[in-house]
Scaffold this motif. Sequence first.
Motif, PDB file in Angstrom:
ATOM      1  N   TYR A   1       0.820  -1.203   0.000  1.00 46.20           N
ATOM      2  CA  TYR A   1       0.000   0.000   0.000  1.00 46.20           C
ATOM      3  C   TYR A   1       0.866   1.270   0.000  1.00 46.20           C
ATOM      4  N   LEU A   2       1.935   1.247   0.780  1.00 45.81           N
ATOM      5  CA  LEU A   2       2.767   2.444   0.938  1.00 45.81           C
ATOM      6  C   LEU A   2       3.718   2.695  -0.224  1.00 45.81           C
ATOM      7  N   ARG A   3       4.149   1.658  -0.900  1.00 39.39           N
ATOM      8  CA  ARG A   3       5.190   1.805  -1.927  1.00 39.39           C
ATOM      9  C   ARG A   3       4.930   2.935  -2.916  1.00 39.39           C
ATOM     10  N   PRO A   4       3.758   3.033  -3.543  1.00 34.37           N
ATOM     11  CA  PRO A   4       3.560   4.135  -4.500  1.00 34.37           C
ATOM     12  C   PRO A   4       3.421   5.502  -3.832  1.00 34.37           C
ATOM     13  N   ARG A   5       3.277   5.527  -2.522  1.00 32.22           N
ATOM     14  CA  ARG A   5       3.101   6.779  -1.798  1.00 32.22           C
ATOM     15  C   ARG A   5       4.405   7.318  -1.203  1.00 32.22           C
ATOM     16  N   LEU A   6       5.475   6.539  -1.279  1.00 23.74           N
ATOM     17  CA  LEU A   6       6.758   6.949  -0.711  1.00 23.74           C
ATOM     18  C   LEU A   6       7.543   7.791  -1.718  1.00 23.74           C
ATOM     19  N   ILE A   7       8.052   8.924  -1.259  1.00 19.57           N
ATOM     20  CA  ILE A   7       8.840   9.787  -2.129  1.00 19.57           C
ATOM     21  C   ILE A   7      10.267   9.247  -2.226  1.00 19.57           C
ATOM     22  N   ASP A   8      11.050   9.809  -3.150  1.00 18.90           N
ATOM     23  CA  ASP A   8      12.467   9.450  -3.232  1.00 18.90           C
ATOM     24  C   ASP A   8      13.126   9.731  -1.885  1.00 18.90           C
ATOM     25  N   ARG A   9      14.034   8.884  -1.507  1.00 18.76           N
ATOM     26  CA  ARG A   9      14.766   9.008  -0.245  1.00 18.76           C
ATOM     27  C   ARG A   9      13.869   8.900   0.982  1.00 18.76           C
ATOM     28  N   SER A  10      12.835   8.092   0.855  1.00 18.64           N
ATOM     29  CA  SER A  10      11.978   7.812   2.004  1.00 18.64           C
ATOM     30  C   SER A  10      12.691   6.890   2.977  1.00 18.64           C
ATOM     31  N   VAL A  11      12.215   6.903   4.215  1.00 19.50           N
ATOM     32  CA  VAL A  11      12.744   6.053   5.267  1.00 19.50           C
ATOM     33  C   VAL A  11      11.584   5.276   5.881  1.00 19.50           C
ATOM     34  N   VAL A  12      11.745   3.959   5.988  1.00 15.65           N
ATOM     35  CA  VAL A  12      10.748   3.111   6.625  1.00 15.65           C
ATOM     36  C   VAL A  12      11.429   2.398   7.785  1.00 15.65           C
ATOM     37  N   VAL A  13      10.831   2.488   8.969  1.00 16.35           N
ATOM     38  CA  VAL A  13      11.359   1.823  10.155  1.00 16.35           C
ATOM     39  C   VAL A  13      10.370   0.746  10.570  1.00 16.35           C
ATOM     40  N   PHE A  14      10.906  -0.424  10.916  1.00 18.42           N
ATOM     41  CA  PHE A  14      10.091  -1.553  11.364  1.00 18.42           C
ATOM     42  C   PHE A  14      10.376  -1.848  12.820  1.00 18.42           C
ATOM     43  N   ASP A  15       9.334  -2.167  13.548  1.00 18.24           N
ATOM     44  CA  ASP A  15       9.500  -2.657  14.904  1.00 18.24           C
ATOM     45  C   ASP A  15       9.578  -4.181  14.846  1.00 18.24           C
ATOM     46  N   ASP A  16      10.263  -4.785  15.789  1.00 23.49           N
ATOM     47  CA  ASP A  16      10.388  -6.251  15.892  1.00 23.49           C
ATOM     48  C   ASP A  16      11.062  -6.884  14.683  1.00 23.49           C
ATOM     49  N   TYR A  17      12.032  -6.198  14.106  1.00 18.84           N
ATOM     50  CA  TYR A  17      12.777  -6.734  12.970  1.00 18.84           C
ATOM     51  C   TYR A  17      13.949  -7.558  13.494  1.00 18.84           C
ATOM     52  N   LEU A  18      14.099  -8.758  12.978  1.00 16.20           N
ATOM     53  CA  LEU A  18      15.123  -9.719  13.404  1.00 16.20           C
ATOM     54  C   LEU A  18      15.000 -10.047  14.892  1.00 16.20           C
ATOM     55  N   ARG A  19      13.763 -10.161  15.344  1.00 14.35           N
ATOM     56  CA  ARG A  19      13.477 -10.603  16.701  1.00 14.35           C
ATOM     57  C   ARG A  19      12.654 -11.877  16.585  1.00 14.35           C
ATOM     58  N   SER A  20      11.801 -12.121  17.495  1.00 12.17           N
ATOM     59  CA  SER A  20      11.024 -13.357  17.472  1.00 12.17           C
ATOM     60  C   SER A  20       9.783 -13.265  16.591  1.00 12.17           C
ATOM     61  N   VAL A  21       9.645 -12.189  15.818  1.00 18.86           N
ATOM     62  CA  VAL A  21       8.483 -11.991  14.962  1.00 18.86           C
ATOM     63  C   VAL A  21       8.904 -12.243  13.512  1.00 18.86           C
ATOM     64  N   ASP A  22       8.863 -13.509  13.096  1.00 21.03           N
ATOM     65  CA  ASP A  22       9.376 -13.894  11.783  1.00 21.03           C
ATOM     66  C   ASP A  22       8.572 -13.309  10.621  1.00 21.03           C
ATOM     67  N   GLY A  23       7.302 -12.991  10.829  1.00 24.94           N
ATOM     68  CA  GLY A  23       6.478 -12.461   9.748  1.00 24.94           C
ATOM     69  C   GLY A  23       6.973 -11.136   9.209  1.00 24.94           C
ATOM     70  N   VAL A  24       7.499 -10.295  10.083  1.00 20.84           N
ATOM     71  CA  VAL A  24       8.025  -8.993   9.656  1.00 20.84           C
ATOM     72  C   VAL A  24       9.242  -9.207   8.765  1.00 20.84           C
ATOM     73  N   VAL A  25      10.145 -10.057   9.190  1.00 20.99           N
ATOM     74  CA  VAL A  25      11.362 -10.331   8.418  1.00 20.99           C
ATOM     75  C   VAL A  25      11.004 -10.931   7.054  1.00 20.99           C
ATOM     76  N   ARG A  26      10.094 -11.872   7.050  1.00 23.67           N
ATOM     77  CA  ARG A  26       9.675 -12.509   5.787  1.00 23.67           C
ATOM     78  C   ARG A  26       9.067 -11.487   4.830  1.00 23.67           C
ATOM     79  N   ALA A  27       8.190 -10.633   5.330  1.00 27.91           N
ATOM     80  CA  ALA A  27       7.550  -9.628   4.478  1.00 27.91           C
ATOM     81  C   ALA A  27       8.574  -8.646   3.914  1.00 27.91           C
ATOM     82  N   VAL A  28       9.518  -8.220   4.737  1.00 26.32           N
ATOM     83  CA  VAL A  28      10.545  -7.274   4.281  1.00 26.32           C
ATOM     84  C   VAL A  28      11.458  -7.935   3.248  1.00 26.32           C
ATOM     85  N   ARG A  29      11.856  -9.165   3.495  1.00 26.23           N
ATOM     86  CA  ARG A  29      12.709  -9.884   2.532  1.00 26.23           C
ATOM     87  C   ARG A  29      12.012 -10.077   1.197  1.00 26.23           C
ATOM     88  N   GLU A  30      10.744 -10.456   1.226  1.00 31.47           N
ATOM     89  CA  GLU A  30       9.993 -10.623  -0.025  1.00 31.47           C
ATOM     90  C   GLU A  30       9.834  -9.289  -0.751  1.00 31.47           C
TER      91      GLU A  30
END
Length: 93
Positions: free
Chosen positions: A37-66
């Motif tokens: 949803y966000l991809r077409p709305r992000l400007i050049d040089r956007s920054v996205v921060v994720f919570d629970d990245y590389l922790r015990s929440v594997d779904g976040v890591v999988r989604a980011v990798r894909e």
Amino acid sequence: MGPRLFPGKRRKYSNFKLSFVHIDTDLYESTAKTLDYLRPRLIDRSVVVFDDYLRSVDGVVRAVREFTAAHPDWAAFPLFPGQGLMINRDWFA
């Protein structure tokens, strides 16, 4: 009123461009849909921060990798403690 689901219905702010986003969804499907949803709305040089990245929440890591595999113009990096940073490679152009 039931739970609100993102991205939900179109809102009057849906055409805004974004430069910073903090995502704290914890689940694969929510994270993946949020990124799509966000991809077409992000400007050049956007920054996205994720919570629970590389922790015990594997779904976040999988989604980011894909997402970064499907969109090689984006790169993800771990931040200490337990967060992640995703930036567009335009930062390095």
